[in-house]
Design a protein around this motif. Sequence first.
Motif, mmCIF file in Angstrom:
data_model
loop_
_atom_site.group_PDB
_atom_site.id
_atom_site.type_symbol
_atom_site.label_atom_id
_atom_site.label_comp_id
_atom_site.label_asym_id
_atom_site.label_seq_id
_atom_site.Cartn_x
_atom_site.Cartn_y
_atom_site.Cartn_z
ATOM 1 N N CYS A 8 0.840 -1.100 -0.012
ATOM 2 C CA CYS A 8 0.473 0.094 0.064
ATOM 3 C C CYS A 8 1.194 1.388 -0.137
ATOM 4 C CB CYS A 8 -0.977 0.160 1.585
ATOM 5 S SG CYS A 8 -0.499 0.098 3.131
ATOM 6 N N GLY A 9 1.484 1.649 -0.849
ATOM 7 C CA GLY A 9 3.112 2.658 -0.827
ATOM 8 C C GLY A 9 3.611 2.760 0.331
ATOM 9 N N VAL A 10 4.142 1.849 1.182
ATOM 10 C CA VAL A 10 4.682 1.996 2.195
ATOM 11 C C VAL A 10 6.116 0.839 2.018
ATOM 12 C CG1 VAL A 10 5.155 1.601 4.717
ATOM 13 C CG2 VAL A 10 2.745 2.328 3.607
ATOM 14 N N ILE A 11 7.307 1.144 2.145
ATOM 15 C CA ILE A 11 7.565 -0.043 1.756
ATOM 16 C C ILE A 11 8.485 -0.402 3.409
ATOM 17 C CG2 ILE A 11 10.647 -0.186 0.935
ATOM 18 C CD1 ILE A 11 10.215 1.984 -0.931
ATOM 19 N N LEU A 12 8.612 -1.663 3.934
ATOM 20 C CA LEU A 12 9.115 -1.941 5.194
ATOM 21 C C LEU A 12 9.984 -2.748 5.239
ATOM 22 C CD1 LEU A 12 5.307 -2.815 5.942
ATOM 23 C CD2 LEU A 12 6.810 -0.703 7.165
ATOM 24 N N ALA A 13 11.368 -2.673 5.594
ATOM 25 C CA ALA A 13 12.165 -3.223 5.858
ATOM 26 C C ALA A 13 12.311 -4.520 7.436
ATOM 27 C CB ALA A 13 13.737 -2.925 5.969
ATOM 28 N N TRP A 14 12.515 -5.431 7.329
ATOM 29 C CA TRP A 14 12.266 -6.614 8.653
ATOM 30 C C TRP A 14 14.351 -6.268 8.933
ATOM 31 C CZ3 TRP A 14 9.072 -8.832 11.169
ATOM 32 C CH2 TRP A 14 9.171 -10.378 12.682
ATOM 33 N N ASN A 15 13.960 -6.352 10.023
ATOM 34 C CA ASN A 15 15.209 -6.295 10.697
ATOM 35 C C ASN A 15 15.296 -7.204 11.735
ATOM 36 O OD1 ASN A 15 18.310 -5.475 12.193
ATOM 37 N ND2 ASN A 15 17.620 -4.079 12.760
#
Length: 180
Positions: A8-15
């Motif tokens: 939905c237009g959001v870039i998420l990075a998993w750490n």
Amino acid sequence: CWPVHEICGVILAWNSATGAEPTWRMSDAPEYGGAGWSGYHTRSWRVRMHVQELAENVPDAPHFRYVHRTPTLPTAVPSTDGPVYRQETHMTSADGSLDLTFRQEAFGLGLIWLRTTSEPRMAFLNATTPLDDEHCQLTLAVLIRDAEPGGELSPAGRAHVEALFAQVDQDVPIFEHKVY
């Protein structure tokens, strides 16, 4: 290398400290890009707070009465599904002219969708990103069903978005003065 996911237009990075793959994903926002919806309208704050503070703010429905001056105490119905906390909250608007119901969906500690079920229809993402040991960036990204021709926000829609930002302005001093 961190796993990255766009939704939905959001870039998420998993750490993950152990290098583990993501164990959950944030749900999509069907409002994003939908006919008649405008946004994202965003504002960010740098706040001295723990990343869990916003997640703890969701079940704290009574704070609406005392911080945001709603005329009555809200009622809340919570549920959980693994790392997802859901809550439906009902309250009366500050001027008493309108009953409000909204649904919150919190993913982990830092991603919370809130959707209104009455007019004006809104969906907004509260995203909390740790910056260092003491500070987070708190971003509010608002979608509102109010687009005029050309996708512009109406003056009334802009007022609703600004009112949301003002409510977060009321929360920030409280977040910053809590002790963990």
